[in-house]
Scaffold this motif. Sequence first.
Motif, PDB file in Angstrom:
ATOM      1  N   LYS A 283       0.785  -1.172   0.083  1.00 29.78           N
ATOM      2  CA  LYS A 283      -0.010  -0.027  -0.135  1.00 29.78           C
ATOM      3  C   LYS A 283       0.790   1.355   0.018  1.00 29.78           C
ATOM      4  O   LYS A 283       0.603   2.196  -0.561  1.00 29.78           O
ATOM      5  N   VAL A 284       2.032   1.178   0.725  1.00 27.43           N
ATOM      6  CA  VAL A 284       2.814   2.397   0.663  1.00 27.43           C
ATOM      7  C   VAL A 284       3.465   2.623  -0.573  1.00 27.43           C
ATOM      8  O   VAL A 284       3.466   3.810  -1.077  1.00 27.43           O
ATOM      9  N   ALA A 285       4.041   1.518  -1.049  1.00 32.79           N
ATOM     10  CA  ALA A 285       4.747   1.734  -2.521  1.00 32.79           C
ATOM     11  C   ALA A 285       3.603   2.345  -3.562  1.00 32.79           C
ATOM     12  O   ALA A 285       4.008   3.113  -4.275  1.00 32.79           O
ATOM     13  N   GLN A 286       2.330   1.635  -3.481  1.00 32.60           N
ATOM     14  CA  GLN A 286       1.614   2.325  -4.403  1.00 32.60           C
ATOM     15  C   GLN A 286       1.219   3.631  -4.044  1.00 32.60           C
ATOM     16  O   GLN A 286       0.979   4.532  -5.102  1.00 32.60           O
ATOM     17  N   HIS A 287       0.840   4.021  -2.981  1.00 31.19           N
ATOM     18  CA  HIS A 287       0.480   5.518  -2.527  1.00 31.19           C
ATOM     19  C   HIS A 287       1.622   6.346  -2.892  1.00 31.19           C
ATOM     20  O   HIS A 287       1.628   7.404  -3.414  1.00 31.19           O
TER      21      HIS A 287
ATOM     22  N   ASP B 146       4.068   5.634  -5.248  1.00 30.30           N
ATOM     23  CA  ASP B 146       4.040   5.617  -6.847  1.00 30.30           C
ATOM     24  C   ASP B 146       5.227   5.245  -7.000  1.00 30.30           C
ATOM     25  O   ASP B 146       6.104   5.851  -7.887  1.00 30.30           O
ATOM     26  N   VAL B 147       5.923   4.209  -6.258  1.00 29.40           N
ATOM     27  CA  VAL B 147       7.070   3.726  -6.127  1.00 29.40           C
ATOM     28  C   VAL B 147       7.134   2.220  -6.475  1.00 29.40           C
ATOM     29  O   VAL B 147       6.353   1.434  -6.186  1.00 29.40           O
ATOM     30  N   PRO B 148       7.987   1.549  -7.313  1.00 31.30           N
ATOM     31  CA  PRO B 148       8.049   0.128  -7.392  1.00 31.30           C
ATOM     32  C   PRO B 148       8.096  -0.770  -6.096  1.00 31.30           C
ATOM     33  O   PRO B 148       8.832  -0.060  -5.088  1.00 31.30           O
ATOM     34  N   LEU B 149       7.365  -1.585  -5.840  1.00 29.14           N
ATOM     35  CA  LEU B 149       7.488  -2.322  -4.358  1.00 29.14           C
ATOM     36  C   LEU B 149       8.842  -2.681  -4.198  1.00 29.14           C
ATOM     37  O   LEU B 149       9.405  -2.621  -3.050  1.00 29.14           O
ATOM     38  N   GLY B 150       9.790  -3.152  -5.119  1.00 30.05           N
ATOM     39  CA  GLY B 150      11.233  -3.714  -5.100  1.00 30.05           C
ATOM     40  C   GLY B 150      11.732  -2.363  -4.353  1.00 30.05           C
ATOM     41  O   GLY B 150      12.948  -2.658  -3.425  1.00 30.05           O
ATOM     42  N   SER B 151      11.648  -1.166  -4.677  1.00 29.18           N
ATOM     43  CA  SER B 151      12.315  -0.024  -4.049  1.00 29.18           C
ATOM     44  C   SER B 151      12.155   0.049  -2.650  1.00 29.18           C
ATOM     45  O   SER B 151      12.643   0.511  -1.907  1.00 29.18           O
ATOM     46  N   MET B 152      11.032  -0.403  -2.199  1.00 30.06           N
ATOM     47  CA  MET B 152      10.638  -0.351  -0.624  1.00 30.06           C
ATOM     48  C   MET B 152      11.523  -1.238   0.060  1.00 30.06           C
ATOM     49  O   MET B 152      11.953  -0.832   0.870  1.00 30.06           O
ATOM     50  N   THR B 153      11.430  -2.510  -0.477  1.00 28.67           N
ATOM     51  CA  THR B 153      12.202  -3.458   0.066  1.00 28.67           C
ATOM     52  C   THR B 153      13.826  -3.149   0.035  1.00 28.67           C
ATOM     53  O   THR B 153      14.394  -3.614   1.030  1.00 28.67           O
ATOM     54  N   TYR B 154      14.308  -2.210  -0.766  1.00 27.40           N
ATOM     55  CA  TYR B 154      15.596  -2.094  -0.930  1.00 27.40           C
ATOM     56  C   TYR B 154      15.916  -0.970   0.196  1.00 27.40           C
ATOM     57  O   TYR B 154      16.877  -1.138   0.647  1.00 27.40           O
TER      58      TYR B 154
END
Length: 147
Positions: free
Chosen positions: A2-6, A8-16
């Motif tokens: 949800k945070v990545a979507q909100h 507007d960044v790829p999910l992979g960048s969140m886990t990075y």
Amino acid sequence: RKVAQHADVPLGSMTYHFTDMDELLLEAFTRYADRIFKRYSERVLAAHSIDDLIGAVVDLVHRELVQSPEDLVLSLELYTLAARKPEFRRITHRWMRNSRSALERFVDSETAFDLDALIEGLFIHTSLDQAARPRTDTERAVRRLLT
């Protein structure tokens, strides 16, 4: 997700950038606390007298600390996390230390502690009370403490 979507960044960048949700929340609440403290310190440090400080505190309680309904929720969420987890408590400790430091420009450290606690309490009570609390009530309480 949800945070990545909100954001507007790829999910992979969140886990990075963040290993878990607590790390993400720590960063978010640190930024939030910095933003609130900036408003707080600008208002307090613009004062030139005790009367100015009283006006600044009234404005903080009734306007500056609650510029949006989300500010109240975020503050209370941070307090709750700080009560449960030491890493979040570090954010609130820094916030309180910075707030008191700004107040110490006008008052001694004990009075700064008392005034900071009063501001926090008035902010919560004013924000959550069913009946709108007048600014004059806040001014009276602050003036009583400072004079």
